[in-house]
Design a protein around this motif. Sequence first.
Motif, PDB file in Angstrom:
ATOM      1  N   THR A 323       0.842  -1.209   0.000  1.00  0.00           N
ATOM      2  CA  THR A 323       0.000   0.000   0.000  1.00  0.00           C
ATOM      3  C   THR A 323       0.875   1.256   0.000  1.00  0.00           C
ATOM      4  OG1 THR A 323      -1.789  -1.104   1.168  1.00  0.00           O
ATOM      5  CG2 THR A 323      -1.716   1.297   1.359  1.00  0.00           C
ATOM      6  N   LEU A 324       1.920   1.229   0.828  1.00  0.00           N
ATOM      7  CA  LEU A 324       2.816   2.403   0.896  1.00  0.00           C
ATOM      8  C   LEU A 324       3.498   2.651  -0.447  1.00  0.00           C
ATOM      9  CD1 LEU A 324       4.331   1.725   4.424  1.00  0.00           C
ATOM     10  CD2 LEU A 324       2.923   3.717   3.795  1.00  0.00           C
ATOM     11  N   ALA A 325       3.915   1.582  -1.101  1.00  0.00           N
ATOM     12  CA  ALA A 325       4.572   1.726  -2.405  1.00  0.00           C
ATOM     13  C   ALA A 325       3.574   2.234  -3.450  1.00  0.00           C
ATOM     14  CB  ALA A 325       5.167   0.392  -2.838  1.00  0.00           C
ATOM     15  N   ARG A 326       2.371   1.673  -3.409  1.00  0.00           N
ATOM     16  CA  ARG A 326       1.319   2.114  -4.347  1.00  0.00           C
ATOM     17  C   ARG A 326       1.022   3.600  -4.120  1.00  0.00           C
ATOM     18  NH1 ARG A 326      -2.740  -1.211  -2.580  1.00  0.00           N
ATOM     19  NH2 ARG A 326      -1.921  -3.071  -3.559  1.00  0.00           N
ATOM     20  N   ASN A 327       0.907   3.981  -2.843  1.00  0.00           N
ATOM     21  CA  ASN A 327       0.642   5.397  -2.518  1.00  0.00           C
ATOM     22  C   ASN A 327       1.697   6.316  -3.128  1.00  0.00           C
ATOM     23  OD1 ASN A 327      -1.541   4.625  -1.003  1.00  0.00           O
ATOM     24  ND2 ASN A 327      -0.617   5.077   1.001  1.00  0.00           N
ATOM     25  N   SER A 328       2.963   5.852  -3.109  1.00  0.00           N
ATOM     26  CA  SER A 328       4.037   6.729  -3.594  1.00  0.00           C
ATOM     27  C   SER A 328       3.845   7.049  -5.070  1.00  0.00           C
ATOM     28  CB  SER A 328       5.416   6.101  -3.333  1.00  0.00           C
ATOM     29  OG  SER A 328       5.695   5.026  -4.214  1.00  0.00           O
ATOM     30  N   PHE A 329       3.380   6.078  -5.841  1.00  0.00           N
ATOM     31  CA  PHE A 329       3.150   6.355  -7.267  1.00  0.00           C
ATOM     32  C   PHE A 329       1.865   7.155  -7.469  1.00  0.00           C
ATOM     33  CE2 PHE A 329       6.033   2.647  -7.464  1.00  0.00           C
ATOM     34  CZ  PHE A 329       7.066   3.272  -8.145  1.00  0.00           C
ATOM     35  N   GLU A 330       0.872   6.913  -6.608  1.00  0.00           N
ATOM     36  CA  GLU A 330      -0.366   7.718  -6.713  1.00  0.00           C
ATOM     37  C   GLU A 330      -0.085   9.174  -6.408  1.00  0.00           C
ATOM     38  OE1 GLU A 330      -3.863   6.287  -4.705  1.00  0.00           O
ATOM     39  OE2 GLU A 330      -3.603   4.289  -5.594  1.00  0.00           O
ATOM     40  N   ALA A 331       0.850   9.422  -5.505  1.00  0.00           N
ATOM     41  CA  ALA A 331       1.139  10.798  -5.065  1.00  0.00           C
ATOM     42  C   ALA A 331       2.140  11.511  -5.977  1.00  0.00           C
ATOM     43  CB  ALA A 331       1.693  10.757  -3.636  1.00  0.00           C
ATOM     44  N   ALA A 332       2.758  10.765  -6.886  1.00  0.00           N
ATOM     45  CA  ALA A 332       3.823  11.342  -7.723  1.00  0.00           C
ATOM     46  C   ALA A 332       3.248  12.204  -8.841  1.00  0.00           C
ATOM     47  CB  ALA A 332       4.670  10.215  -8.315  1.00  0.00           C
ATOM     48  N   PHE A 333       4.060  13.153  -9.293  1.00  0.00           N
ATOM     49  CA  PHE A 333       3.661  14.011 -10.413  1.00  0.00           C
ATOM     50  C   PHE A 333       4.015  13.300 -11.719  1.00  0.00           C
ATOM     51  CE2 PHE A 333       4.729  17.508  -7.178  1.00  0.00           C
ATOM     52  CZ  PHE A 333       3.428  17.553  -6.706  1.00  0.00           C
ATOM     53  N   LEU A 334       3.200  12.301 -12.053  1.00  0.00           N
ATOM     54  CA  LEU A 334       3.449  11.442 -13.218  1.00  0.00           C
ATOM     55  C   LEU A 334       2.278  11.529 -14.184  1.00  0.00           C
ATOM     56  CD1 LEU A 334       4.649   8.159 -11.458  1.00  0.00           C
ATOM     57  CD2 LEU A 334       5.998   9.501 -13.097  1.00  0.00           C
ATOM     58  N   ASP A 335       2.548  11.285 -15.458  1.00  0.00           N
ATOM     59  CA  ASP A 335       1.431  11.116 -16.392  1.00  0.00           C
ATOM     60  C   ASP A 335       0.786   9.751 -16.115  1.00  0.00           C
ATOM     61  OD1 ASP A 335       2.383   9.003 -18.476  1.00  0.00           O
ATOM     62  OD2 ASP A 335       4.083  10.355 -18.185  1.00  0.00           O
ATOM     63  N   GLU A 336      -0.476   9.613 -16.513  1.00  0.00           N
ATOM     64  CA  GLU A 336      -1.255   8.432 -16.092  1.00  0.00           C
ATOM     65  C   GLU A 336      -0.700   7.132 -16.661  1.00  0.00           C
ATOM     66  OE1 GLU A 336      -3.155   8.533 -13.560  1.00  0.00           O
ATOM     67  OE2 GLU A 336      -2.841  10.695 -13.532  1.00  0.00           O
TER      68      GLU A 336
END
Length: 352
Positions: A323-336
């Motif tokens: 969950t923590l790892a998933r959160n990090s990508f959800e919170a990142a300034f990335l294109d979808e």
Amino acid sequence: MHPLPHSLDQSFRTAEDQQVIPSMPPIPTAELHLHIEGTLEPDLAFALAERNGVELPYATQEELRAAYSFSDLQDFLNLYYALMTVLRTEDDFADLTHAYLARAREQGVRHAEIFFDPQAHTARGVEIDAVIRGIGRALDAAPGTYGITTRLIMCFLRDESAESALETFEAARPHLDRIAAVGLDSAEVGNPPSKFREVYALAREAGLKCVAHAGEEGPPAYVWEALDILGVDRVDHGVRCLEDEALVARLVADRTPLTVCPLSNVRLRVVDRLADHPLPAMLDAGLLVTVNSDDPAYFGGYVADNFTAVRDALGLDETTLRTLARNSFEAAFLDEETRAAYLKEVESWSRG
Ligand SMILES: Nc1ncnc2[nH]cnc12
Ligand SMILES: [Zn+2]
């Protein structure tokens, strides 16, 4: 018995058969709270001091390391600013950034959003262009050399004036194509986010994302200001939000990410012991929490080391780590599209 997924060890010897089996790779993460100046390891500090003819008040790397015992944030900042005086040229900033990226790769970092503190360098006569070009050169090489995508976040020092932040923003304007976001760091208490409302408005007008350190040593009121006055997309640290129920409800409702730094919180005495860290309470409250390293050269570990430390001290299970790892990508300034690709990597990660 399983090998430790986050261990820096390259191999693992089972007690039973004494066979060496390779350790599992660390969980893929986005590192979202990382000060590039805070990755300055003693060996590089001494090498750069020699290259630039800077005299350090420490005879050896061991002597320097012995100074890494901090009573609070300001105590750390005093050493942080003193040691970074070895950084003088574009090449120095490129070397520093390459060194971080090489370590980050070993630690499972797939995407890094990196803070830098231009005022800490321009105040010593180093041109902002040299800082941004040096860091930028390494970041340009990051996908090809290290398999890491990156963003750069320019921080304002909150214990400097609002005018100085505005001057810094204007000096950085020719480089805004390299800068994804602005941030706010340094001594928090007595320097509320509202002091910087003007420069954040300019940053937003220029199309930049906004983040700010808030609720590390400062009160929940500073987190409210970061949200309501600066309009931040993420809060850096934010651990003190738990003191204010309405604030937690707001952060949960908006899914505002918090970039938490567990080992930093212990070293800077925001919490007494890792076992007392509020990370589980934050997760239970439904907050979008991520785990990060802050200033890893000073605080005893990079991002995978932080994951390992919280896993062991707080008894986090594999589902929570994921969950923590998933959160990090959800919170990142990335294109979808890139975000989806990284989230897939998290799902297929296995402890073996
Ligand atoms: N943990 C931290 N808090 C505030 N400013 C910083 N600058 C570098 N590390 C910091
Ligand atoms: Zn920080």
